[in-house]
Design an enzyme around this catalytic site. Structure first.
Site, mmCIF file in Angstrom:
data_model
loop_
_atom_site.group_PDB
_atom_site.id
_atom_site.type_symbol
_atom_site.label_atom_id
_atom_site.label_comp_id
_atom_site.label_asym_id
_atom_site.label_seq_id
_atom_site.Cartn_x
_atom_site.Cartn_y
_atom_site.Cartn_z
ATOM 1 N N ASP A 10 1.206 -5.588 -4.360
ATOM 2 C CA ASP A 10 1.643 -6.350 -3.194
ATOM 3 C C ASP A 10 0.668 -7.516 -3.032
ATOM 4 O O ASP A 10 -0.550 -7.315 -3.018
ATOM 5 C CB ASP A 10 1.611 -5.438 -1.963
ATOM 6 C CG ASP A 10 2.730 -5.730 -0.990
ATOM 7 O OD1 ASP A 10 2.880 -6.901 -0.605
ATOM 8 O OD2 ASP A 10 3.433 -4.785 -0.597
ATOM 9 N N ASP A 31 4.504 -10.865 -0.096
ATOM 10 C CA ASP A 31 4.771 -10.603 1.321
ATOM 11 C C ASP A 31 5.248 -11.877 2.025
ATOM 12 O O ASP A 31 4.694 -12.960 1.810
ATOM 13 C CB ASP A 31 3.459 -10.115 1.965
ATOM 14 C CG ASP A 31 3.654 -9.507 3.329
ATOM 15 O OD1 ASP A 31 4.338 -8.477 3.437
ATOM 16 O OD2 ASP A 31 3.105 -10.065 4.309
ATOM 17 N N GLU A 91 9.499 -11.256 -0.916
ATOM 18 C CA GLU A 91 10.066 -10.662 0.297
ATOM 19 C C GLU A 91 10.605 -11.809 1.141
ATOM 20 O O GLU A 91 9.834 -12.649 1.630
ATOM 21 C CB GLU A 91 9.013 -9.889 1.096
ATOM 22 C CG GLU A 91 9.644 -9.153 2.275
ATOM 23 C CD GLU A 91 8.727 -8.895 3.464
ATOM 24 O OE1 GLU A 91 9.055 -8.028 4.285
ATOM 25 O OE2 GLU A 91 7.681 -9.567 3.589
ATOM 26 N N HIS A 132 9.357 0.132 3.686
ATOM 27 C CA HIS A 132 8.445 0.654 4.706
ATOM 28 C C HIS A 132 8.598 -0.035 6.062
ATOM 29 O O HIS A 132 7.903 0.331 7.010
ATOM 30 C CB HIS A 132 7.010 0.511 4.198
ATOM 31 C CG HIS A 132 6.627 -0.924 4.000
ATOM 32 N ND1 HIS A 132 7.216 -1.724 3.035
ATOM 33 C CD2 HIS A 132 5.753 -1.716 4.656
ATOM 34 C CE1 HIS A 132 6.711 -2.939 3.111
ATOM 35 N NE2 HIS A 132 5.816 -2.966 4.086
ATOM 36 N N ASP A 133 9.449 -1.047 6.143
ATOM 37 C CA ASP A 133 9.685 -1.738 7.419
ATOM 38 C C ASP A 133 11.031 -1.377 8.031
ATOM 39 O O ASP A 133 11.356 -1.861 9.121
ATOM 40 C CB ASP A 133 9.666 -3.264 7.202
ATOM 41 C CG ASP A 133 8.311 -3.772 6.749
ATOM 42 O OD1 ASP A 133 7.286 -3.197 7.177
ATOM 43 O OD2 ASP A 133 8.281 -4.741 5.964
#
Ligand code: NOJ
Length: 524
Positions: free
Chosen positions: A99, A201, A264, A325-326
């Site tokens: 990430d 990200d 993302e 995870h969000d």
């Protein structure tokens, strides 16, 4: 013809490292834990793991606030431990994706400490500092993703700094070339060690309007929504200059051969498609999150597949995501029966699939009582259901205490339901969700038609979606029943049944697509 790059045929599996496997009893997952579970991942059949941030961090946003990009947080292990993980993953043919969090650092990052020290600091311009309005109000009306203003006043130098997320996550100034150079150095640091790619990200937020203009109000805002929805993200997101920056990032990776860049990006299809870049020199895979928020019926999903495919630039490779995870867990959103249909959809669509840990066993939303809430978003805007903890609970490995995740106290609680839903039990059950996922993955890995083949939507009716995948002279038909009524399936006459989401062979007997059933058929 050059061979397809590995990432077109692979299946990506997201590991949320805090919750995957703890090896030292501190209640938080770690790299040694992931290493212990590599055999599980290769048994499952995925080809790449993306690991959410593992770098030194005060953990205000659980690793998305990084204080050193080129090291490993002690809670996860060490650089030496990471190298072992990489070695063991590669030995099994598993790619490793890290990430990369370029929009913001932690406020404890030495760059920010230096930047905030004085207005003349050499690193002042590495972040976004502005005077307040004459009345002392913040420089503009931008809102933090986690609620409250996106600006925090720094007493010492009497200016505001911008943070798109928490005040502990100051935004870097990507219009500054020194920032670019330093952050590209971070990519090289990990590429030199052999990592296979990055998930970037909030890529679409990196560049802001140069004049930092106010965002317009959102006329559709409802008070039950997160504060971030009060305005439209016109000037703080998806700015035209982002694409030149993405091309620079991509050029760093291209210097290393076949490495993967994933962005993302939460944008509508036509905007998302621009992130492939001119001449496909942007990200390889701009994450396609459309399934996450879609109404769960055949007509909606069919339309979305058509619109997505139509939006892709020539040569742009698609990808699909069901959860991360969000986001709420897919099994909680559509129910256990439809979660099987969803798995079949994800693993048969054209485009690289990304799976979220635990979804392969149908992990549900795990309720986290308010006193155990960890997610800063939940703490800052409580009661709106925004918290992400319920999708981040420990992996349910077996029925021993704490589901085999830790011998200590887990950082997020487990519900007792893990005793009935875990990897160990499902490994032993030939009809389990895990068995289904493993069969789907094996099929996709073994059949070019299902990975790199062409795709054609055949029909959408009565809440059934039918699409074909074909390569050379092989054609598979995927029939997904999003509804609770059984539906006739005339195609059974000229096809053989390969796999049912029910993991039985009753379809042939019933001669129909049963309620909540998905089927893969092969044309004779
Ligand atoms: C997106 C990440 O997925 C999320 O978990 C994080 O809170 C924000 N970016 C800020 O880094």
């Amino acid at each position: 013809m050059p061979a397809d790059p590995w990432w077109k045929r692979t299946i990506i599996y997201q590991v949320y490292p805090r919750s995957f496997q703890d090896s030292n009893g501190d209640g938080v997952g770690d790299l040694a834990g992931i290493r212990q579970r590599l055999d599980y991942l290769t048994w499952l059949g995925v080809g790449a793991i993306w690991i959410s941030p593992i770098f030194p961090s005060p953990m205000a946003d659980f690793g998305y606030d990084i204080s050193d990009y080129c090291a490993i947080d002690p809670v996860f292990g060490s650089l030496a431990e990471f190298e072992l993980l990489l070695r063991d993953a590669h030995a099994r043919g598993l790619k490793v994706i890290l990430d990369y969090v370029p929009n913001h650092t932690s406020d404890r990052h030495p760059w920010f400490v230096e930047s905030r020290a004085s207005r003349d600091s050499a690193k002042r311009d590495w972040y976004i500092w502005r005077d307040g309005k004459p009345d002392g109000a913040p420089p503009n009306n931008w809102i933090s993703q986690f609620g409250g203003p996106a600006w925090t006043f720094d007493e010492q130098t009497a200016q505001y700094y911008l943070h798109s997320f928490l005040p502990q996550q100051p935004d870097l100034n990507w219009r500054n070339d020194a920032v670019r150079a330093a952050m590209f150095g971070v990519l090289r640091f990990w590429l030199d060690r052999g990592v296979d790619g990055f998930r970037v990200d909030v890529l679409w937020l990196l560049i802001k309007d140069a004049a930092l203009r106010d965002n317009p109000p959102n006329p559709a805002y409802l008070p039950t929504q997160a504060a971030i929805n009060r305005t439209l993200s016109l000037h703080n997101a998806d700015q035209p200059d982002i694409h030149a920056l993405v091309a620079q990032m991509r050029a760093v990776l291209d210097g290393y051969g076949e490495r993967l860049l994933i962005g993302e990006i939460y944008l509508p299809f036509e905007r998302l498609a621009t992130y492939y870049g001119e001449g496909l020199r942007g990200v390889h895979l701009p994450f396609n999150f459309a399934l996450i928020n879609a109404r769960w019926d055949a007509a909606t999903i069919g339309t979305l597949i058509r619109e997505y495919e139509a939006s892709l630039p020539a040569g742009g490779w698609p990808n699909w995501v069901l959860g991360n995870h969000d986001q709420p867990r897919i099994a909680a959103r559509v129910g256990a029966a439809q979660a099987r249909v969803a798995a079949m959809l994800l693993l048969t669509l054209r485009g690289t699939p990304t799976m979220y840990y635990g979804d392969e066993i149908g992990m549900p939303r795990v309720d986290v009582p308010p006193e155990f809430a960890q997610d800063p978003w939940e703490r800052r805007e409580p009661g709106l259901g925004l918290g992400r903890d319920p999708s981040r609970t420990p992996m349910q490995w077996d029925e021993t205490p704490n589901a085999g995740f830790t011998r200590g106290g887990p950082w997020l609680p487990l519900e007792q339901e893990f005793k009935a839903r875990n990897v160990a039990d499902q490994t032993a059950d030939a009809a389990s969700m895990l068995a289904l996922n493993r069969a789907l993955i094996a099929l996709r890995n073994g059949q070019e038609a299902l990975s790199v083949g062409d795709q054609r939507i055949v029909d959408v009716r009565d809440n059934v979606l039918l699409f074909e995948r074909s390569h050379d002279d092989e054609t598979f038909l995927v029939a997904l029943n999003f509804g609770q009524a059984s539906q006739p399936l005339p195609a059974l006459a000229e096809h053989d049944i390969v796999l049912s989401t029910r993991m039985d062979d009753d379809t042939a007997r019933s001669g129909a697509l049963r309620a909540d059933e998905g089927l893969i058929l092969k044309r004779r």
